[in-house]
Design an enzyme around this catalytic site. Structure first.
Site, PDB file in Angstrom:
ATOM      1  N   ASP A   1       0.868  -1.172   0.000  1.00 20.46           N
ATOM      2  CA  ASP A   1       0.000   0.000   0.000  1.00 20.46           C
ATOM      3  C   ASP A   1       0.906   1.224   0.000  1.00 20.46           C
ATOM      4  O   ASP A   1       2.044   1.170   0.458  1.00 20.46           O
ATOM      5  CB  ASP A   1      -0.905  -0.053   1.243  1.00 20.46           C
TER       6      ASP A   1
ATOM      7  N   ASP B   1      -3.415   7.216  -3.797  1.00 21.05           N
ATOM      8  CA  ASP B   1      -4.789   7.696  -3.929  1.00 21.05           C
ATOM      9  C   ASP B   1      -5.206   8.455  -2.678  1.00 21.05           C
ATOM     10  O   ASP B   1      -4.503   8.428  -1.664  1.00 21.05           O
ATOM     11  CB  ASP B   1      -5.740   6.509  -4.152  1.00 21.05           C
TER      12      ASP B   1
ATOM     13  N   ALA C   1     -11.494   3.022   0.854  1.00 25.80           N
ATOM     14  CA  ALA C   1     -12.190   3.843   1.860  1.00 25.80           C
ATOM     15  C   ALA C   1     -13.521   3.246   2.310  1.00 25.80           C
ATOM     16  O   ALA C   1     -14.503   3.955   2.511  1.00 25.80           O
ATOM     17  CB  ALA C   1     -12.388   5.268   1.343  1.00 25.80           C
TER      18      ALA C   1
ATOM     19  N   CYS D   1     -14.159 -21.668  18.945  1.00 29.67           N
ATOM     20  CA  CYS D   1     -14.094 -22.560  17.779  1.00 29.67           C
ATOM     21  C   CYS D   1     -13.273 -23.809  18.106  1.00 29.67           C
ATOM     22  O   CYS D   1     -13.053 -24.122  19.272  1.00 29.67           O
ATOM     23  CB  CYS D   1     -13.590 -21.823  16.538  1.00 29.67           C
TER      24      CYS D   1
ATOM     25  N   CYS E   1     -10.179 -24.505  16.594  1.00 27.61           N
ATOM     26  CA  CYS E   1      -8.812 -24.380  16.086  1.00 27.61           C
ATOM     27  C   CYS E   1      -7.834 -24.851  17.161  1.00 27.61           C
ATOM     28  O   CYS E   1      -8.220 -25.172  18.284  1.00 27.61           O
ATOM     29  CB  CYS E   1      -8.519 -22.948  15.649  1.00 27.61           C
TER      30      CYS E   1
ATOM     31  N   CYS F   1      -8.052 -22.765  20.314  1.00 30.73           N
ATOM     32  CA  CYS F   1      -9.295 -22.934  21.080  1.00 30.73           C
ATOM     33  C   CYS F   1      -9.412 -24.313  21.728  1.00 30.73           C
ATOM     34  O   CYS F   1     -10.145 -24.472  22.703  1.00 30.73           O
ATOM     35  CB  CYS F   1     -10.505 -22.660  20.193  1.00 30.73           C
TER      36      CYS F   1
HETATM   37 ZN   LIG Z   1     -10.217 -20.818  17.542  1.00 34.63          ZN
END
Ligand SMILES: [Zn+2]
Length: 660
Positions: free
Chosen positions: A56, A91, A162, A245, A247, A250
């Site tokens: 960017d 921009d 934006a 979750c 994962c 988690c």
């Molecule tokens: Zn997770």
């Protein structure tokens, strides 16, 4: 594209599946140490990522801090110098809801710089790909103007800029307007990037709108604030009783363990979770695209937040636009998930087809049975029907009666000149002849009706009845409450209850059916040319369904079992060519492609001069040259807009050349 911090990055995004990343060239430029390392070793070494790196330009810093001390060309030169793969011109990200004058001023600068950057790139033979960002705040005319102007440049990617403030403030409906307007006016061949789209909750919506890339620092920014991203929304650690979750993070820690941890260690773990959830959602989206049920996923996700539901409802305003990109056939059935499904491409397309189809004099509307309707529909007594006369005066004149006078005994309804249709939610009316065509048979909706869908169907049916002289509506429909009779009473002039006498027989004729399907697939009037002559059928021994259709013992078309559409044989292609005027059902290829198409080779987009604007991906199409000589036939891989816009890749998978 996970956002990589050029100095602070601690998480390896590759292990989560990131194939491309984004980092900020301006931050590197401003830091002497990073700058010299980036110049000597390249940006990939600096951030330890071998795949494509987008940078960017500092416009984000511009939006936060006001001014940046680097000009447009310097930014481009610097990105080229540090071996960025995809660079960005400087921009001006104009915030939403500003004064129009301000948005116009900013946009003029953004456009000037985008043009300057592309010209500079071309003049200096720079290999780096270039982003040109669509701006224009929340003014849709400015977004449209910007997208159209940028389309004239040979930019490699089009970010839509934006929009972060819209997402942060849950203005998702406005986001839909901004993105749909931008995307609609950008070329199909160039990827679109929704800048700063970081919450996995909106990924499916963004993809449905036509965005190809996202970038986000949300995974780390939210983590620093002890917040977990999920497709259901955001969870704060302080409120968590359970991990959100499955994962690795988690399943390895409890909320209490995380709360007791050092801030830095915890932040990294939550960031890992956030990345996992983001990439998991992208996998779900890609599978939904492959299955053909992305919109079902979008509608499901929209239940996570009322403002997201607003977005999906707003998306309904763009159903014609979405329809033009939506394949006619899909692997999975159409699922009605709520009243938003009424605006889906499949419904819009079917209702447009119904409006345009050739109509008989009268209409018979039957209640729903098991699918396929044409197989399970029962016989009815005429007494089971209400009759609606659209033209009472005319009828009475024909019958020799005075205006307004109705003689039940003498009212005649010609059922040999009638269209038979089944009342359906959400497809409103399904002609019995085409009831097995996708998605008219391949759809599911709840048995317990919602008011929106009833009203939707009622409005359509009532309007549609005006195309007919007389309409018979089964009283069973009315009894079941699927259509509001009160409304019909008040809108129609006269209602007759037909005497209980005759039985209605539902005509089921294979030849009529294949002609109706051909009209539905290829256009009005095609069926009678396609299936001219002595027609015979070969049916499946197992299911009894038509498989092959012959005319005078020559194969014309095969019927695909999964969706009941036709796949043309050589004779079918020849007949379709005769039956439909150019450019209907055609792609017209240039001289270079002509000899290859004749041989049955596939057609590439760049050789296509013109094509039918109704072509969708997976449609059967004819391949002709500029003299409209039929060269071959096959299956479209893209829709009309894409075929006309793409410069690379196959447009049509040719099935057979006519001269081979
Ligand atoms: Zn997770």
């Amino acid at each position: 594209m996970p956002v990589i911090h050029p100095r602070k990055q601690k998480i390896d995004v590759k292990k989560h599946g990131a194939e491309i990343v984004i980092t900020n060239a301006y931050l590197v430029y401003k830091d002497e140490e990073l700058k010299s390392k980036a110049i000597s070793e390249g940006i990939h070494k600096l951030i330890n990522f071998e795949g494509p790196v987008m940078t960017d330009s500092g416009s984000f810093q511009l939006s936060v801090y006001g001014d940046v001390d680097i000009n447009n060309i310097e930014v481009i030169e610097f990105q080229e110098l540090i071996k960025t793969d995809i660079g960005t011109s400087l921009d001006i990200p104009t915030a939403p809801y500003v004064d129009k004058e301000k948005a116009e001023e900013d946009l003029a600068i953004t456009l000037k710089r985008a043009k300057e950057a592309v010209e500079y790139k071309e003049a200096n033979n720079i290999k780096m790909l270039l982003n040109s960002v669509v701006q224009g705040s929340t003014f849709l005319d400015l977004r449209e103007y910007c997208a159209k102007e940028l389309s004239k440049l040979s930019s490699d990617l089009y970010p839509i800029g934006a929009v972060v403030p819209l997402m942060e403030s849950y203005k998702y409906a406005d986001l839909v307007d901004v993105v749909m307007t931008s995307v609609h006016n950008l070329p199909d061949r160039v990827p679109r990037h929704l800048m700063g789209a970081g919450h996995p909750m909106i990924f499916a919506l963004a993809v449905a709108m036509g965005c190809d890339l996202f970038d986000s620092a949300a995974y780390i920014l939210y983590a620093e604030d002890d917040r977990f991203l999920t497709t259901r929304g955001t969870y704060k650690l302080e409120n968590l009783q359970e991990m959100p979750c499955s994962c690795e993070v988690c399943t390895s820690y409890t909320p209490d363990e995380l709360r007791d941890m050092e801030k830095e260690e915890r932040t990294l773990l939550i960031a890992e979770h956030n990345l996992h959830v983001s990439f998991a959602e992208l996998r779900v989206i890609r599978q939904a695209i492959a299955d053909g049920n992305l919109m079902e996923l979008v509608e499901e996700r929209s239940r996570a937040h009322p403002m997201l539901l607003d977005a999906v409802r707003r998306l309904g305003d763009y159903s014609d636009d979405l329809e033009s990109y939506d394949p006619r056939v899909k692997k999975s059935a159409f699922f009605y998930t709520g009243s938003e499904s009424l605006k889906r491409a499949e419904v819009t397309r079917h209702l447009n087809k119904l409006k345009k189809m050739d109509k008989k004099k009268n209409l018979v509307i039957l209640p729903k049975t098991r699918k396929p309707y044409s197989k399970y529909i029962n016989r009815y007594n005429l007494g089971d029907f209400f009759v609606f006369n659209n033209d009472t005066e005319l009828n009475n004149a024909e019958l020799g009666l005075d205006s307004g006078e109705i003689n039940l005994e003498n009212t005649k309804i010609d059922l040999n000149n009638a269209d038979f249709m089944v009342l359906d939610i959400p497809f409103c009316l399904i002609p019995l002849n085409i009831d097995e065509v996708y998605p008219l048979a391949q759809n599911e909706s709840p048995k317990i009706r919602d008011k929106d869908s009833l009203e939707f169907v009622q409005d359509f049916v009532f309007d549609f009845m005006k195309n007919y002289n007389q309409t018979l509506i089964s009283s069973k429909i009315i009894d079941e409450g699927d259509i509001n009779l009160d409304n019909l009473y008040s809108e129609s002039n006269e209602i007759n209850l037909y005497p209980h006498s005759k039985e209605i027989k539902f005509p089921k004729d294979d030849i009529e059916m294949v002609k109706a399907i051909a009209d539905y697939q290829f256009g009005n009037g095609i069926g009678k040319v396609l299936f001219e002559g002595e027609i015979s059928f070969e049916k499946s021994k197992k299911t009894g369904k038509i498989r092959h259709i012959y005319s005078n013992n020559e194969l014309v078309a095969n019927m695909r079992a999964a969706d009941t559409y036709f796949v043309l044989a050589k004779e079918g292609a020849r007949r379709l060519h005769i039956a439909s005027p150019s450019p209907k059902n055609r792609v017209i290829v240039n001289k270079d492609s002509d000899p290859f198409a004749r041989e049955g080779k596939s057609v590439f987009s760049k050789f296509v001069i013109d094509c039918d604007e109704n072509i969708k991906s997976k449609d059967e199409v004819l391949i002709v040259n500029e003299e409209d000589e039929l060269l071959a036939y096959g299956k479209a891989l893209l829709n009309h807009n894409e075929i006309m816009n793409f410069n690379n890749g196959q447009a049509i998978k040719t099935r057979k050349g006519m001269f081979k």
